[in-house]
Design a protein around this motif. Structure first.
Motif, PDB file in Angstrom:
ATOM      1  N   ILE A  34      55.184   4.299 -16.240  1.00 45.13           N
ATOM      2  CA  ILE A  34      55.873   5.506 -16.715  1.00 45.13           C
ATOM      3  C   ILE A  34      57.097   5.793 -15.851  1.00 45.13           C
ATOM      4  CG2 ILE A  34      55.662   8.021 -16.908  1.00 45.13           C
ATOM      5  CD1 ILE A  34      52.767   7.557 -17.820  1.00 45.13           C
ATOM      6  N   ILE A  35      56.945   5.715 -14.533  1.00 43.71           N
ATOM      7  CA  ILE A  35      58.073   5.949 -13.634  1.00 43.71           C
ATOM      8  C   ILE A  35      59.153   4.899 -13.842  1.00 43.71           C
ATOM      9  CG2 ILE A  35      58.757   5.944 -11.189  1.00 43.71           C
ATOM     10  CD1 ILE A  35      56.059   7.297 -10.606  1.00 43.71           C
ATOM     11  N   ARG A  36      58.760   3.666 -14.030  1.00 46.01           N
ATOM     12  CA  ARG A  36      59.730   2.589 -14.275  1.00 46.01           C
ATOM     13  C   ARG A  36      60.510   2.837 -15.567  1.00 46.01           C
ATOM     14  NH1 ARG A  36      57.867  -3.560 -14.762  1.00 46.01           N
ATOM     15  NH2 ARG A  36      59.508  -4.100 -16.214  1.00 46.01           N
ATOM     16  N   GLU A  37      59.832   3.297 -16.606  1.00 50.46           N
ATOM     17  CA  GLU A  37      60.493   3.598 -17.881  1.00 50.46           C
ATOM     18  C   GLU A  37      61.475   4.761 -17.717  1.00 50.46           C
ATOM     19  OE1 GLU A  37      61.614   3.152 -21.693  1.00 50.46           O
ATOM     20  OE2 GLU A  37      60.247   1.835 -20.621  1.00 50.46           O
ATOM     21  N   LEU A  38      61.105   5.789 -16.955  1.00 51.73           N
ATOM     22  CA  LEU A  38      62.006   6.911 -16.708  1.00 51.73           C
ATOM     23  C   LEU A  38      63.258   6.469 -15.948  1.00 51.73           C
ATOM     24  CD1 LEU A  38      59.466   9.716 -15.766  1.00 51.73           C
ATOM     25  CD2 LEU A  38      60.820   9.548 -17.851  1.00 51.73           C
ATOM     26  N   ILE A  39      63.085   5.607 -14.965  1.00 55.18           N
ATOM     27  CA  ILE A  39      64.231   5.103 -14.201  1.00 55.18           C
ATOM     28  C   ILE A  39      65.138   4.276 -15.104  1.00 55.18           C
ATOM     29  CG2 ILE A  39      64.892   3.491 -12.367  1.00 55.18           C
ATOM     30  CD1 ILE A  39      62.421   4.501 -10.815  1.00 55.18           C
ATOM     31  N   ASP A  40      64.578   3.416 -15.943  1.00 55.02           N
ATOM     32  CA  ASP A  40      65.389   2.609 -16.867  1.00 55.02           C
ATOM     33  C   ASP A  40      66.161   3.494 -17.837  1.00 55.02           C
ATOM     34  OD1 ASP A  40      64.499   0.315 -15.661  1.00 55.02           O
ATOM     35  OD2 ASP A  40      63.004  -0.155 -17.203  1.00 55.02           O
ATOM     36  N   THR A  41      65.520   4.536 -18.364  1.00 54.30           N
ATOM     37  CA  THR A  41      66.188   5.445 -19.293  1.00 54.30           C
ATOM     38  C   THR A  41      67.343   6.160 -18.601  1.00 54.30           C
ATOM     39  OG1 THR A  41      64.098   5.785 -20.431  1.00 54.30           O
ATOM     40  CG2 THR A  41      65.832   7.388 -20.853  1.00 54.30           C
ATOM     41  N   LEU A  81      43.844   1.618 -12.824  1.00 53.76           N
ATOM     42  CA  LEU A  81      44.464   1.851 -14.131  1.00 53.76           C
ATOM     43  C   LEU A  81      45.413   3.047 -14.084  1.00 53.76           C
ATOM     44  CD1 LEU A  81      41.486   1.190 -16.577  1.00 53.76           C
ATOM     45  CD2 LEU A  81      43.518  -0.211 -16.240  1.00 53.76           C
ATOM     46  N   VAL A  82      45.022   4.113 -13.396  1.00 48.76           N
ATOM     47  CA  VAL A  82      45.884   5.285 -13.268  1.00 48.76           C
ATOM     48  C   VAL A  82      47.149   4.929 -12.500  1.00 48.76           C
ATOM     49  CG1 VAL A  82      46.067   7.553 -12.161  1.00 48.76           C
ATOM     50  CG2 VAL A  82      44.053   6.981 -13.501  1.00 48.76           C
ATOM     51  N   LEU A  83      47.027   4.182 -11.413  1.00 48.85           N
ATOM     52  CA  LEU A  83      48.191   3.779 -10.634  1.00 48.85           C
ATOM     53  C   LEU A  83      49.131   2.883 -11.436  1.00 48.85           C
ATOM     54  CD1 LEU A  83      46.649   3.129  -7.104  1.00 48.85           C
ATOM     55  CD2 LEU A  83      48.231   4.928  -7.765  1.00 48.85           C
ATOM     56  N   MET A  84      48.564   1.928 -12.179  1.00 51.20           N
ATOM     57  CA  MET A  84      49.404   1.043 -12.996  1.00 51.20           C
ATOM     58  C   MET A  84      50.106   1.839 -14.097  1.00 51.20           C
ATOM     59  SD  MET A  84      47.245  -2.579 -13.165  1.00 51.20           S
ATOM     60  CE  MET A  84      46.866  -2.318 -14.836  1.00 51.20           C
TER      61      MET A  84
END
Length: 116
Positions: A25-32, A17-20
């Motif tokens: 979160i990292i994916r959202e930061l990259i998209d932003t 769960l922590v890894l997912m």
């Protein structure tokens, strides 16, 4: 033995769960960041599209002092050789100090402007 397997499965599940969560979160930061970069690229004209005179004009506007600065309390003219004034009559525009009627000298981007 049963408690040991339960403990191991809880630890493995929580790690997953922590890894997912960190992945999303990292994916959202990259998209932003990609959206911000594309917005900047869409609104900034490329350097080769600007004529030489506009590039030179922009450089001068950023690096050379202006002829005069108009405020609600008077007009201040560029002074290449500034006079000495008491501290209460000098305003530093870079740090957001307010111009008053008593102001005799204005400092913006390291250039001195004096009221005539």
């Amino acid at each position: 033995m049963n408690k040991k397997r339960l403990r191991i499965s809880i630890i493995i599940t929580s790690c997953c769960l922590v890894l997912m969560g960190s992945f999303f979160i990292i994916r959202e930061l990259i998209d932003t960041k990609q959206v911000v970069d594309s917005t900047i690229n869409d609104t900034t004209p490329p350097k080769e599209a600007l004529p030489d005179w506009k590039i030179e004009y922009d450089r001068k506007a950023r690096t050379e002092p202006v002829e005069s600065v108009v405020t609600e309390h008077g007009e201040f003219y560029y002074a290449p050789f500034p006079k000495q004034f008491p501290r209460e009559e000098v305003v530093r525009g870079d740090i957001g100090e307010e111009v008053t009627e008593d102001t005799k000298q204005l400092i913006i981007r390291g250039y001195y402007y004096e009221k005539k």
